[in-house]
Design a protein around this motif. Structure first.
Motif, short mmCIF file in Angstrom:
data_model
loop_
_atom_site.label_atom_id
_atom_site.label_comp_id
_atom_site.label_asym_id
_atom_site.label_seq_id
_atom_site.Cartn_x
_atom_site.Cartn_y
_atom_site.Cartn_z
N UNK B 28 0.08 31.48 94.05
CA UNK B 28 0.68 31.41 92.73
C UNK B 28 0.37 32.62 91.86
N UNK B 29 0.48 33.59 92.54
CA UNK B 29 0.15 35.06 91.83
C UNK B 29 1.63 35.10 90.88
N UNK B 30 1.66 35.88 89.91
CA UNK B 30 2.99 36.19 89.21
C UNK B 30 3.19 37.61 89.09
N UNK B 31 4.43 38.07 89.45
CA UNK B 31 4.77 39.25 89.20
C UNK B 31 6.28 39.25 88.60
N UNK C 157 -4.26 24.26 88.04
CA UNK C 157 -3.12 24.71 88.36
C UNK C 157 -1.89 24.17 87.72
N UNK C 429 7.54 29.83 92.78
CA UNK C 429 5.95 29.98 92.59
C UNK C 429 5.62 31.23 91.87
N UNK C 430 6.22 32.23 91.93
CA UNK C 430 5.65 33.69 91.29
C UNK C 430 6.43 34.01 90.06
N UNK C 431 7.30 32.91 89.68
CA UNK C 431 8.12 33.38 88.42
C UNK C 431 8.11 32.27 87.49
N UNK C 432 6.95 31.09 87.57
CA UNK C 432 6.98 29.83 86.89
C UNK C 432 7.30 30.10 85.51
#
Lengths: 59, 66, 886
Positions: B28-31, C157, C429-432
């Motif tokens: 659940x990293x964000x980029x 989370x 999952x990465x741009x929630x």
């Protein structure tokens, strides 16, 4: 051993362990009867959300 | 599409970087959402033509990782 | 899991009172049949595997935690459902979770108005485990510490970072692979609080239903605190039904209802022909249950090896539809993955968008595209709409591609007429926090996948010839067990052992945790292996090289400076691990300071020195659970306690101390911990930053440690200090390179899948067993040995139906200029010059050797090489699709 062996196995319980035993045996050339008392296989693992330590989806 | 949208085309090796991008998701990293992944079987598959073509199609950057 | 409805006959009105019958009327498939009744079927089978599993402990009877009365006290199983996207709150963590989402009863409605997002959640460990006061479960359930940590991390989370999660525990038990790091991360990275105490009581604020708890902290202070929710980490129990059936089956159980087994036959029950697996065979987590499953299959199969293949039928292959030359008719399937994707991406909009793309005939959204009902619907759609290319936008192809490809095959399509794009791991999952951009990105990804799929061609897989002999590297317990099982199934097996005898580290052990003498059974196993006609033992031998791939490996072996070659189809890596040599606690400076294995040796030879000892100290975690070795060595707690009991039994007057950090006697080994305390073994806890100090003063040996109860330093004069040393992997990089298998940071082998593939590698045809995977006691090493054999057997049994991937390079000979770049550049020697025929001198690719990397394709100057499945025009089509303005 003269007695004729039967090339099949009964697996009692359709949880993750029972399912995989059944798969391994079936894929190695044994006929498998998978017996589960509930209406569906999957057991407790199917009720879990994620699994440790990778947080992968349990489904 | 907004004017200032940056577009990064990334060619990721199936065996390492693509898996790493999967893992980034699992963790659940964000980029920034500017990258578009093209999965390739190995970075050895990369041809300079792909990079040039990506730029020609308007990519601001191309990222090859493997 | 098959998502199928079933009628509960106890409450169905039609069955009980012959009323209603609505379901029969409304079911469009006419699937309802009330006339079905219970049938008795008699099955004749050769073996039985009994894996009944467990029941989560029911905490209703615990009055101090008030589970039955307080709406915000729930069990971990209930919390698991709350975290799940398919659960009652659809993954939203909320108070009053036991109420229905939209309650109908007035009382429930009033409570539901008080619903809020919790700010503080507490987990109580050992509810229904390690407890004989409130329940009769003296054992440790093995999994609760880890699942509590996991639930806390996932809860944070879901609910956001400011959620306060606290875990109340006695000992933190994280003795599995990668578990310790997970625990450390939970503390350091996720900010989860760990409080070592047993909570005395819970009361409730009758207005808000918040929960007040009272406990004694580490400093002896009474603390009162308020939480919004309490999760009870309930243990695993064997149900009465299971116990009753066990009695009918005639198998022996332990006092706790688990199956009694021998460490050397860990999946065999006391009755011949009945094998057991899973939690019924001691409380365990998923990977251990998976190992049990394969091990039980191996044990059940070995007993029937002469009857193998007598009752099975082969699968009917569905005729492939020829789509060559047809205009692409693409079906696009967009997966919600519960809330994993849909929670961020507007899947409906993506599906609608997909319908507008060129060649797309049909697009559909599904909640879980990988579920069985979605799969069978997909088959129907493919047939009904006459689709000839499929695009799936879901999770990662790395795990789910094979599943969808099977669905294609089931509908008669070549499995390569398929493209998968990842809108979960790489997107939702990465741009929630950016749902709009993520939706846009999902559309782009779908457009690119559609463009590529339109150019997909049916590909052919080549048959692989399998050499059905096996090489087992390592002749320890795990390796010998694996070899024995494969030999029993009729396969020629070679054991490569670098030492001069079989048996490995087990030679150094005295007794198992269950009290069995190791040497007797080890020697029996060695004899069996040596006398087995299908096993060739190569002692004093090392593996010098390994080339090839599944079914076709070739190695050079070296024995006493003599080299010889071996060809084989399957490899099992069972190279084990070794004891760490301590670098602290004055080890090496005094002969009274020894390691656990040294003490085992003294027991084995009945050393007379043992009679002179009046005080013995054990120090745990020597080399384990510290920054340079951040893992728990799993076996040392049980080992030291076992040895402490042995000392106490020899001399009850002896003072025995165990200085520990957490006692990790998981499963029924917990009973040993209890026995040791009853015998008077004294347990003193230390913190890693306050390690015990060892001093040698003249003739005396002193150990200074801060006692956790007195919170004061104590000094123990001892006659013997045993260091429970870490187990360290061999970190055999050479071997790892030979078989192209990975090692983790510590040097243990990385298995195919942490949960579902613990006895095999991602490299096809290479299997894993023993402590090279992770430290393990005798019974677990043998289980994994058997499991690796079972997994290998499934491959050997498919000998005649093993195929290469269709994703390989091929040459257009008319364009080939015979430059030879591809021949020289390929790391797998797949391309070569044709030596005969019409295209003599042109390059051609050996499909079995080709790994489909595409290196030759990229390097070909003439454009003569193509990579099927990732052809140049396909990659260009993705790039072009990206350039299109939406």
């Amino acid at each position: 051993m003269n007695k004729q062996l039967i090339g099949s196995v009964v697996v009692i319980g359709g949880g993750i362990s029972g399912m995989l035993s059944a798969l391994d045996l079936a894929n190695s050339g044994y006929y498998v009867y998978l017996v589960e008392k509930g209406p569906s296989i999957g057991g407790v693992m199917a009720q879990l959300d994620k699994t440790f330590p990778t947080n992968d989806c349990a489904m | 599409m907004a004017e200032n949208n940056i577009k990064i085309v990334s060619f990721l090796c199936n065996w390492c970087s693509y898996g790493a991008a999967d893992l980034a998701g699992v963790s659940r990293m964000e980029y920034p959402a500017d990258i578009r992944v093209i999965r390739i079987p190995c970075s050895g598959r990369m041809s300079p033509k792909f990079i040039l073509s990506a730029f020609r199609e308007g990519a601001d950057a191309v990222w090859v990782s493997g | 899991m098959p998502l199928k409805y079933a009628i509960n006959p106890d409450i169905c009105l039609k069955l009980t009172k012959d009323k209603c019958g609505t379901c029969e009327e409304v079911c469009p498939a006419n699937a309802i049949d009330y006339t079905q009744t219970e049938e008795h079927i008699t099955i004749n089978a050769g073996s039985i595997i009994y894996s009944p599993g467990f029941t989560p402990f029911d905490p209703s009877k615990f009055d101090n935690y008030q589970y039955a009365n307080f709406p915000n006290v729930i069990t971990s199983m209930e919390f698991e459902r709350i975290l799940s996207a398919t659960g009652p709150t659809m993954g939203h963590v909320t108070t009053f979770p036991k109420l229905p989402l939209n309650p109908k009863k007035k009382k429930d409605k009033l409570l539901a108005q008080k619903r809020k997002d919790p700010k503080k959640i507490a987990w109580f460990q050992c509810v229904g485990s390690r407890d004989i006061n409130k329940c009769d479960n003296p054992y440790c359930s093995s999994v609760c510490c880890m699942y509590a940590v996991k639930e806390a991390i996932i809860a944070k989370e879901h609910a956001g970072g400011d959620l306060d999660c606290s875990i109340f525990y006695m000992d933190m038990r994280t003795p599995g692979k990668e578990f310790e790091k997970y625990y450390e991360n939970a503390k350091d990275k996720h900010g989860i609080n760990f409080i070592r105490t047993k909570v005395h009581s819970v009361t409730e604020n009758p207005e808000t239903h918040d929960l007040n708890i009272r406990y004694v902290d580490d400093f002896g202070q009474i603390v009162d605190d308020t939480y919004d929710m309490i999760v009870l980490s309930v243990g695993l129990e064997i149900s009465e039904e299971t116990k009753a059936l066990s009695e009918k089956l005639g198998i022996d159980l332990t006092s706790n209802g688990f199956c009694k087994t021998n460490s050397f036959e860990p999946v065999t029950s006391s009755r011949d022909g009945i094998y057991i697996s899973g939690v019924f065979n001691n409380p365990k987590d998923i990977p251990d249950s998976v190992l049990d499953a394969s091990a039980a299959a191996s044990a059940a199969g070995d007993a029937l090896s002469s009857a193998r293949d007598t009752l099975t039928k082969s699968v009917e292959k569905i005729e492939e539809i020829n789509v060559v030359g047809e205009r692409p008719r693409i079906g696009a399937f967009i997966c919600d993955c519960g809330s994993n994707i849909k929670g961020v991406v507007d899947c409906e909009a993506v599906t609608e968008y997909a319908k507008t793309l060129p060649y797309v005939e049909f697009a559909d959204e599904s909640m879980y595209a990988c579920s069985q009902d979605a799969q069978s619907k997909m088959v129907d759609f493919i047939k009904e709409k006459n689709l000839n290319r499929i695009v799936i936008a879901a999770c990662t192809p790395k795990t789910h591609e094979p599943l969808f490809q099977e669905t294609l095959a089931n509908s008669g399509l070549n499995k390569y007429l398929f493209e998968m794009t990842n809108i979960r791991n790489h997107n939702s999952w990465v741009h929630k926090n950016n749902p709009d951009i993520a939706t846009q990105k999902a559309k782009d990804l779908v457009r690119m996948a559609v463009a590529k799929a339109a150019l997909a061609e049916p590909l052919k897989e080549e048959k692989i010839n399998v050499n059905d002999s096996v090489v087992v590297v390592g002749g320890g317990l795990a390796g010998m067990t694996s070899a024995k099982s494969l030999a029993t199934q009729g396969y020629s097996t070679h054991i490569i052992e670098k030492n001069n005898q079989l048996g490995g580290e087990a030679h150094k052990l005295y007794k198992t945790a269950q009290g069995e003498d190791v040497q007797t059974q080890l020697n029996e196993l060695i004899k069996e292996v040596e006398n087995n006609d299908n096993i060739t033992v190569h002692c004093n031998t090392t593996l010098e090289s390994a080339d090839g791939f599944v079914g076709n490996f070739k190695s050079t072996l070296k024995s006493d400076d003599k080299e010889f070659e071996l060809e084989y189809g399957i490899a099992v890596l069972a190279t084990g691990a070794k004891a760490f040599v301590p670098d602290e606690y004055e080890y090496g400076n005094d002969e009274r300071i020894i390691t656990s294995l040294d003490l085992d040796k003294m027991f084995k030879v009945n050393d007379t020195k043992l009679d002179t000892i009046n005080s013995a100290v054990f120090i745990q975690c020597v080399g384990s659970r510290q920054p340079d070795r951040p893992y728990c060595s799993r076996v040392c707690c049980t080992h030291s306690i076992d040895n402490a009991i042995e000392l106490k039994k020899r001399n009850p007057k002896m003072n025995v101390f165990i200085i520990y950090r957490d006692i990790r006697t998981y499963g029924e080994s917990e009973l040993l911990y209890k026995e040791a305390r009853n015998l008077g073994v004294i347990f003193i806890r230390y913190e890693v930053d306050k390690k015990p100090e060892v001093t040698i003063k003249g003739k005396n040996l002193f150990i200074k440690v801060t006692d956790h109860v007195l919170n004061m330093p104590v000094e123990i004069k001892t006659d013997m200090l045993t260091l429970a040393t870490a187990i360290v992997p061999r970190k055999d990089e050479k071997l790892a390179n030979f078989f192209k298998v990975p090692l983790n940071d510590e040097g243990f082998f990385i298995e195919k899948h942490a949960k579902l593939g613990p006895a095999e590698f991602a490299t096809s045809g290479v299997f894993l067993a023993g402590s090279g995977h992770y430290p393990k006691p005798v019974n677990e090493a043998i289980t994994q040995g058997r499991a690796s054999a079972s997994r290998a057997l499934t491959l050997l049994a498919k000998k005649d139906s093993l195929f290469t991937s269709g994703i390989i390079a091929n040459v257009d000979p008319l364009k080939c200029s015979e430059c030879g770049v591809c021949v020289s550049i390929c790391p797998y020697s797949a391309p070569m010059f044709a030596t005969e025929g019409r295209f003599e001198g042109k390059a051609e690719v050996n499909p079995v050797l080709c790994k489909g990397c595409g290196l030759c394709v990229a390097s070909c100057r003439s454009g003569a090489l193509h990579l099927r499945g990732f052809d140049t025009n396909q990659i260009f089509s993705q790039i072009f699709a990206l350039g299109e303005v939406v």
